[in-house]
Design a protein around this motif. Structure first.
Motif, PDB file in Angstrom:
ATOM      1  N   PHE A 120      39.131 103.125 -46.350  1.00 54.76           N
ATOM      2  CA  PHE A 120      37.723 103.517 -46.400  1.00 54.76           C
ATOM      3  C   PHE A 120      37.563 104.842 -45.651  1.00 54.76           C
ATOM      4  N   LYS A 121      36.486 105.577 -46.009  1.00 54.14           N
ATOM      5  CA  LYS A 121      36.236 106.896 -45.435  1.00 54.14           C
ATOM      6  C   LYS A 121      35.065 106.833 -44.461  1.00 54.14           C
ATOM      7  N   LYS A 122      35.132 107.693 -43.401  1.00 55.83           N
ATOM      8  CA  LYS A 122      34.066 107.758 -42.421  1.00 55.83           C
ATOM      9  C   LYS A 122      34.218 109.026 -41.591  1.00 55.83           C
ATOM     10  N   ASN A 123      33.128 109.786 -41.526  1.00 52.97           N
ATOM     11  CA  ASN A 123      33.081 111.000 -40.687  1.00 52.97           C
ATOM     12  C   ASN A 123      34.243 111.941 -40.977  1.00 52.97           C
ATOM     13  N   GLY A 124      34.533 112.164 -42.262  1.00 50.93           N
ATOM     14  CA  GLY A 124      35.567 113.125 -42.634  1.00 50.93           C
ATOM     15  C   GLY A 124      36.985 112.605 -42.478  1.00 50.93           C
ATOM     16  N   LYS A 125      37.115 111.346 -42.154  1.00 46.89           N
ATOM     17  CA  LYS A 125      38.445 110.745 -42.049  1.00 46.89           C
ATOM     18  C   LYS A 125      38.580 109.585 -43.029  1.00 46.89           C
ATOM     19  N   ILE A 126      39.797 109.203 -43.243  1.00 48.44           N
ATOM     20  CA  ILE A 126      40.068 108.049 -44.108  1.00 48.44           C
ATOM     21  C   ILE A 126      41.034 107.101 -43.385  1.00 48.44           C
ATOM     22  N   SER A 127      40.759 105.800 -43.487  1.00 48.35           N
ATOM     23  CA  SER A 127      41.603 104.787 -42.838  1.00 48.35           C
ATOM     24  C   SER A 127      42.450 104.091 -43.898  1.00 48.35           C
ATOM     25  N   TYR A 128      43.741 104.073 -43.643  1.00 46.87           N
ATOM     26  CA  TYR A 128      44.672 103.347 -44.515  1.00 46.87           C
ATOM     27  C   TYR A 128      45.236 102.150 -43.720  1.00 46.87           C
ATOM     28  N   ALA A 129      45.031 100.953 -44.278  1.00 46.30           N
ATOM     29  CA  ALA A 129      45.574  99.746 -43.640  1.00 46.30           C
ATOM     30  C   ALA A 129      46.764  99.245 -44.468  1.00 46.30           C
ATOM     31  N   TYR A 130      47.912  99.125 -43.795  1.00 46.87           N
ATOM     32  CA  TYR A 130      49.137  98.695 -44.468  1.00 46.87           C
ATOM     33  C   TYR A 130      49.642  97.369 -43.870  1.00 46.87           C
ATOM     34  N   ARG A 131      50.339  96.646 -44.697  1.00 47.70           N
ATOM     35  CA  ARG A 131      51.037  95.439 -44.227  1.00 47.70           C
ATOM     36  C   ARG A 131      52.543  95.664 -44.352  1.00 47.70           C
ATOM     37  N   LEU A 132      53.260  95.429 -43.245  1.00 46.43           N
ATOM     38  CA  LEU A 132      54.709  95.582 -43.214  1.00 46.43           C
ATOM     39  C   LEU A 132      55.347  94.216 -42.999  1.00 46.43           C
ATOM     40  N   ILE A 133      56.380  93.903 -43.777  1.00 39.98           N
ATOM     41  CA  ILE A 133      57.075  92.614 -43.682  1.00 39.98           C
ATOM     42  C   ILE A 133      58.514  92.863 -43.240  1.00 39.98           C
ATOM     43  N   PHE A 134      58.900  92.248 -42.122  1.00 49.98           N
ATOM     44  CA  PHE A 134      60.245  92.413 -41.566  1.00 49.98           C
ATOM     45  C   PHE A 134      61.024  91.100 -41.694  1.00 49.98           C
ATOM     46  N   GLN A 135      62.274  91.238 -42.076  1.00 46.87           N
ATOM     47  CA  GLN A 135      63.107  90.047 -42.270  1.00 46.87           C
ATOM     48  C   GLN A 135      64.583  90.436 -42.229  1.00 46.87           C
ATOM     49  N   SER A 136      65.406  89.567 -41.628  1.00 46.33           N
ATOM     50  CA  SER A 136      66.850  89.815 -41.552  1.00 46.33           C
ATOM     51  C   SER A 136      67.581  88.880 -42.512  1.00 46.33           C
ATOM     52  N   TYR A 137      68.742  89.308 -42.962  1.00 39.55           N
ATOM     53  CA  TYR A 137      69.563  88.486 -43.848  1.00 39.55           C
ATOM     54  C   TYR A 137      70.629  87.711 -43.077  1.00 39.55           C
ATOM     55  N   ASP A 138      70.735  87.950 -41.762  1.00 43.09           N
ATOM     56  CA  ASP A 138      71.807  87.275 -41.036  1.00 43.09           C
ATOM     57  C   ASP A 138      71.349  86.601 -39.744  1.00 43.09           C
ATOM     58  N   ARG A 139      70.043  86.638 -39.429  1.00 44.80           N
ATOM     59  CA  ARG A 139      69.588  86.021 -38.188  1.00 44.80           C
ATOM     60  C   ARG A 139      68.070  85.872 -38.208  1.00 44.80           C
ATOM     61  N   THR A 140      67.576  85.099 -37.269  1.00 42.16           N
ATOM     62  CA  THR A 140      66.133  85.001 -37.046  1.00 42.16           C
ATOM     63  C   THR A 140      65.708  86.140 -36.126  1.00 42.16           C
ATOM     64  N   LEU A 141      64.709  86.888 -36.547  1.00 42.52           N
ATOM     65  CA  LEU A 141      64.280  88.051 -35.774  1.00 42.52           C
ATOM     66  C   LEU A 141      63.611  87.642 -34.471  1.00 42.52           C
ATOM     67  N   GLU A 142      63.796  88.469 -33.444  1.00 39.05           N
ATOM     68  CA  GLU A 142      63.097  88.311 -32.175  1.00 39.05           C
ATOM     69  C   GLU A 142      61.839  89.182 -32.195  1.00 39.05           C
ATOM     70  N   THR A 143      60.799  88.720 -31.534  1.00 40.61           N
ATOM     71  CA  THR A 143      59.546  89.478 -31.490  1.00 40.61           C
ATOM     72  C   THR A 143      59.771  90.870 -30.899  1.00 40.61           C
ATOM     73  N   GLU A 144      60.647  90.963 -29.887  1.00 46.03           N
ATOM     74  CA  GLU A 144      60.907  92.247 -29.245  1.00 46.03           C
ATOM     75  C   GLU A 144      61.481  93.268 -30.221  1.00 46.03           C
ATOM     76  N   GLU A 145      62.333  92.781 -31.168  1.00 46.60           N
ATOM     77  CA  GLU A 145      62.926  93.702 -32.144  1.00 46.60           C
ATOM     78  C   GLU A 145      61.852  94.373 -32.984  1.00 46.60           C
ATOM     79  N   VAL A 146      60.927  93.565 -33.504  1.00 45.93           N
ATOM     80  CA  VAL A 146      59.883  94.088 -34.378  1.00 45.93           C
ATOM     81  C   VAL A 146      58.912  94.952 -33.579  1.00 45.93           C
ATOM     82  N   ASN A 147      58.593  94.544 -32.339  1.00 45.83           N
ATOM     83  CA  ASN A 147      57.694  95.346 -31.507  1.00 45.83           C
ATOM     84  C   ASN A 147      58.273  96.724 -31.231  1.00 45.83           C
ATOM     85  N   MET A 148      59.598  96.792 -31.056  1.00 46.46           N
ATOM     86  CA  MET A 148      60.251  98.077 -30.804  1.00 46.46           C
ATOM     87  C   MET A 148      60.138  98.990 -32.026  1.00 46.46           C
TER      88      MET A 148
END
Length: 632
Positions: A587-615
């Motif tokens: 959406f646009k506001k005051n000459g700017k535009i906001s883009y909201a994205y969704r990112l999905i993280f997943q490993s093929y060899d382990r369960t991810l740790e929260t710290e990994e994704v936060n980094m």
């Protein structure tokens, strides 16, 4: 079955080294669960083999003698005859009486031995038992156990003082009778009328083939005993042992069947051991009741060399067959390529030509048999229902649908089922209800699955109006339809799909397309786009580990395209970022535009740790800030 190397060596003096023995067992006899090197109580080393003896050979191989005989035959070694090892003093007349009143007792041998002194066993007896994991109890009980683990025949000893008028009766129990058994102090076994008992007067002494009674066993004050060597019906023993939870080594051997002829040697061995352990003992005559000596009739098996070769798929000569029969001391007659084998009483597993072929194949080694597919001239008959299912499935898969399977049991319906879950008491009357639920669930997770649109179908049976029908149902974001399979074929898939069609979603439907494709794997690959034949990674397996989701919204100037942010997410998301970043909102506001994205993280060899994704998200945020954009 635990087998002691040193025990085997007492029967085969030139036995192979312990580490060679394991491969011989594995390739010619049975699975070896484990091999353990131990140090005996006298410091001598021993090796214990845990052999996975199967039921068809339990009648002779649940014993050291049986395994030793087998090894001697396999390796053409000399087996020491055990009958010459045991000497029994001359016996005297006995007053013991035995009466068999049940067909479940096939043979019962007993003898009285007097002047027994109960005490610890000789060192060699303790060593033999403890090496195979058995506890030494006293000299008489240990002697009965030695016989069982040596020749395979369970034996038992009663205190003569607990036997009324020197009389033993083998009969079926009365419903509701009770017996306090050995090893289950304070717990009474409640008997049924099919349970076989050993009784004296009104007293039950033991459960035949299963367990001895606590009140009739050997005690420190016992001086006179009765030895029991018997043969019981395997079915009777198994039922009693399983029902009462008395899974003894004795019951294990009886339930797999034993030859009644084994009783003779077992009585000799047990008597000889007691004579050695208790030199002052006096022996009375053996009372041997054998109601039906024809129970184990002489078995002869006729077979031809041609039959053996045909069954095994190899070419073995008559001389090789004779060599095997001689190594095992089998008695046989040969007329050209025709053989008649007299089956030894201890080999209950040899009853027909196929058994002989299996025996020969096992001895020469199945690794010598070269696998070869048989030539079969067979043209399969086309199943019209299956062909229609294939057509419908191919049509929908080519159209971008994915197949699902839902429950055939529902909460409501016309055909009720017995003893089911409360919400699954009926057979379904349609596919649509289950498919609709599957669609809603998949639609919620579509973005995590990497799909913009969910299109699914199901082919299955429904039950209504007292009949069973084969229906097909499919759903997408615009519509849901259900109809009979025949109707669908008529309207949509009456023609075969083009063999070279490539309009297929390889990410999810390659397996469905492959299963219905005709021709070889190479022909199937040839029908797909060229890139698939060189880039095998295109058919990447989905991850078995959970994913993590992060949403991020960023303010950028109005003239900045969303692709700029998408490129940052892709670059800094590492290999853990699954699929393309998904634009959720703008959406646009005051000459700017906001883009909201969704990112999905997943490993093929382990369960991810929260710290990994936060980094990873921190690095993305830093990059966005360096470009002059603002993370909301």
């Amino acid at each position: 079955m635990f087998i002691s190397y040193n025990w085997l060596e007492s029967y085969i003096s030139d036995i192979p080294e312990p580490h060679h023995l394991e491969s011989i067992f594995t390739y010619h006899l049975c699975e070896v669960e484990s091999v353990t090197a131990i140090e005996s109580i006298d410091g001598k080393k021993d090796w214990i083999y845990d052999l996975g003896i199967l039921p068809n050979r339990a009648h002779d191989l649940l014993s050291h003698q049986g395994v030793a005989r087998e090894l001697a035959g396999l390796l053409e070694l000399t087996f020491k005859d055990p009958t010459s090892m045991y000497k029994v003093p001359p016996s005297v007349t006995t007053d013991l009486k035995v009466e068999i009143n049940s067909p479940s007792c096939r043979r019962y041998s007993a003898r009285i031995v007097r002047n027994i002194k109960i005490g610890p066993s000789p060192k060699w007896v303790v060593e033999y038992l403890e090496n195979i994991g058995q506890r030494s109890i006293n000299n008489i009980v240990d002697a009965t156990n030695i016989v069982m683990y040596d020749c395979g025949q369970p034996t038992h000893a009663f205190d003569l003082g607990k036997i009324t008028n020197y009389e033993l009766r083998i009969t079926n129990a009365k419903e509701g009778e009770e017996l306090k058994v050995v090893g289950r102090e304070g717990i009474l076994a409640k008997l049924k009328e099919n349970d076989l008992t050993i009784t004296s007067g009104e007293k039950i002494l033991a459960l035949g083939g299963v367990k001895g009674g606590l009140d009739s066993g050997i005690t420190d004050g016992t001086t006179d005993i009765v030895l029991e060597v018997a043969n019981f019906d395997p079915t009777s023993v198994r039922k009693t042992a399983r029902r009462l939870g008395l899974l003894s080594d004795s019951a294990k051997r009886f339930e797999n069947d034993l030859s009644p002829s084994l009783c003779d040697f077992a009585m000799l061995e047990l008597s000889g051991l007691i004579a050695e352990i208790c030199p002052e003992a006096t022996f009375e005559d053996v009372v041997d009741i054998y109601p039906n000596k024809d129970l184990q009739k002489e078995v002869k098996v006729d077979f031809t060399l041609e039959n053996i070769n045909k069954i095994l798929g190899i070419s073995i000569t008559g001389e090789e067959v004779e060599d095997i029969l001689k190594r095992y001391n089998f008695t046989y007659k040969k007329d050209g390529n025709n053989f008649t084998l007299e089956v030894p009483p201890m080999r209950l597993d040899l009853t027909n030509t196929s058994d002989i072929a299996e025996e020969i194949g096992r001895i020469i080694g199945y690794d010598k048999v070269i696998p070869q597919l048989p030539k079969i001239n067979f043209t399969p008959k086309e199943n019209p229902v299956y062909e229609n299912i294939k057509k419908a499935r191919n049509y929908l898969v080519e159209s971008g649908y994915r197949e699902v399977m839902t429950y055939a049991f529902t909460e409501k319906g016309e055909v009720e089922v017995l003893a089911s879950a409360s919400d699954k008491n009926f057979m379904r009357t349609n596919l649509s209800d289950g498919l609709r639920n599957a669609y809603e669930l998949n639609k919620l997770n579509s973005q995590f699955l990497g799909h913009d649109e969910i299109k699914i179908f199901e082919i299955g049976t429904v039950f209504k109006n007292g009949e069973e029908f084969l229906n097909i149902a499919f759903v997408n974001k615009k519509e849901m339809k259900e109809m009979s399979l025949d109707e669908f074929i008529r309207d949509n898939a009456s023609e075969e799909l083009p063999s070279g069609s490539t309009n297929i979603s390889l990410e999810g439907n390659f397996s469905a397309r492959a299963s219905s494709a005709q021709g070889s794997h190479n022909e199937l690959l040839a029908s797909l786009p060229d890139s698939t034949t060189t880039d095998i990674s295109y058919f990447k397996m989905w991850s078995l580990y959970p994913f993590m989701v992060r949403d991020i919204a960023v303010w950028v100037p109005e003239d900045v395209e969303s692709s700029v942010l998408s490129q940052v997410y892709t670059e800094f998301g590492t290999e853990l970022l699954q699929g393309e970043p998904k634009l959720l909102d703008m959406f646009k506001k005051n000459g700017k535009i906001s883009y909201a994205y969704r990112l999905i993280f997943q490993s093929y060899d382990r369960t991810l740790e929260t710290e990994e994704v936060n980094m990873i998200m921190s690095k993305i945020t830093e990059k966005i800030a360096s470009l002059g954009y603002e993370v909301r």
